[in-house]
Design an enzyme around this catalytic site. Sequence first.
Site, mmCIF file in Angstrom:
data_model
loop_
_atom_site.group_PDB
_atom_site.id
_atom_site.type_symbol
_atom_site.label_atom_id
_atom_site.label_comp_id
_atom_site.label_asym_id
_atom_site.label_seq_id
_atom_site.Cartn_x
_atom_site.Cartn_y
_atom_site.Cartn_z
ATOM 1 N N TYR A 136 1.410 68.604 -53.371
ATOM 2 C CA TYR A 136 1.055 67.667 -54.427
ATOM 3 C C TYR A 136 1.564 68.082 -55.797
ATOM 4 C CZ TYR A 136 -1.933 64.382 -51.969
ATOM 5 O OH TYR A 136 -2.397 63.383 -51.159
ATOM 6 N N LYS A 153 -0.834 74.758 -40.805
ATOM 7 C CA LYS A 153 0.352 74.479 -39.986
ATOM 8 C C LYS A 153 1.258 75.706 -40.113
ATOM 9 C CE LYS A 153 2.924 71.605 -37.521
ATOM 10 N NZ LYS A 153 2.538 71.010 -36.227
ATOM 11 N N ASP A 172 -2.376 69.241 -36.540
ATOM 12 C CA ASP A 172 -2.188 68.115 -35.609
ATOM 13 C C ASP A 172 -3.240 68.141 -34.502
ATOM 14 O OD1 ASP A 172 -0.615 70.409 -35.409
ATOM 15 O OD2 ASP A 172 0.767 69.550 -33.971
ATOM 16 N N ASP A 183 -6.173 65.653 -47.698
ATOM 17 C CA ASP A 183 -6.138 64.240 -48.077
ATOM 18 C C ASP A 183 -6.167 63.367 -46.820
ATOM 19 O OD1 ASP A 183 -5.871 62.047 -49.803
ATOM 20 O OD2 ASP A 183 -3.731 61.973 -49.458
ATOM 21 N N ASP A 221 -9.638 61.099 -44.967
ATOM 22 C CA ASP A 221 -9.671 59.675 -44.589
ATOM 23 C C ASP A 221 -10.056 59.542 -43.116
ATOM 24 O OD1 ASP A 221 -8.758 59.016 -47.153
ATOM 25 O OD2 ASP A 221 -7.469 57.423 -46.402
#
Length: 348
Positions: free
Chosen positions: A129, A181, A216, A240, A244
Amino acid sequence: MTIPNPHSIPATLIPGDGIGPEITDATLQVLDALGAPFVWEWQVAGAAGVAACCDPLPQACLDSIRKTKLALKGPLETPVSGGYRSSNVRLREEFKLYANLRPARTIIPGGRFDNIDLVLVRENNEGLYMGYEHFIPIDGDPHAVGMSTGINTRQGCRRICRFAFDYAVRKGRKKVTAVHKANIMKALTGIFLETAREIYAAEYQDKFAFEEIIVDACAMKLVMNPWQFDMLVTTNLFGDILSDEIAGLVGGLGMAPGANIGEDAAIFEAVHGSAPDIAGKGIANPIALLLAAAMMLDHVGFVELGDRLRQAIDATLNIDKVRTGDLGGTANTREFTAALVKRIQAGG
Ligand code: NAI
């Protein structure tokens, strides 16, 4: 009956864009009924800031937050691709709001996933970001190559892991899962994982369980069996996306609040955006912003008022069965708000 409150806490109020003013209006009515201690300084930002003073983050708004160190913020529109940089991201940078706390809890039972009680802590200032991005033109195509550089620092990783781990201790959580990751982005998210392991081993081992998971697999497991998780801590972009996803487990974005907490200020908001598709229709669900207001009450030490607000939302949804369209109900924003105010005035 409104409970008179002798306290008054100055706070900045940014209604925001799209459905922002509608859900802010609802939230103010409810906070009024609760007798919440806030004295508001009204400010604009985002598209409303551009319309009012040609600036998506006007100086007056920054000055107000610098003074009050506390804000409730509606969603701010960000143009896709070109245009100005996200005012949300700039606010997080300006006030070093390094921790994004996003709880997700089932309020309406009997949905696809029941009894969800998850907390996600997202690093808010670093990672992908940072906005170190550019295009490389080749053969007359100005956008032939797009590049982005992510940055995670040891200090930033330590800070977010300590925030999450301290929260886990304070709230008696049983397990924290570090999401990464590091198999592919060995430096960018490797440093986060390495730091999480180190801090847990050195300072928190006897206080709660710790595990690690690749992002993942985490996304998949969250929809297969979300109950295996208790708290998640992760870097900016993964946080982020996963926040959601966990909002989706408890009825969607209309139910998901967030707090941006830093050294210099705290800003409370809904996880969702300005919902341009339903803006102005009077049908938005105000619960996410209301739950953010409840977190704000907790933050300033009015936990009992925060609990009363959460209980009243629960009762309005489950006893009175008043729900907005996104929750399968027929109430509009005004009708839901009136029912919630009535609940509060009736004492819960
Ligand atoms: P969005 O969250 O605004 O909307 C996604 C979907 O959820 C839409 O169908 C919308 O109608 C629905 N929805 C969202 N909140 C709702 C509510 N309270 N009640 C009922 N339905 C609701 O996401 P989208 O469309 O991707 O973004 C729109 C704008 O918001 C963009 O400019 C984006 O940059 C901005 N945004 C701002 C955020 C913030 O200020 N924190 C966060 C996310 C997006």
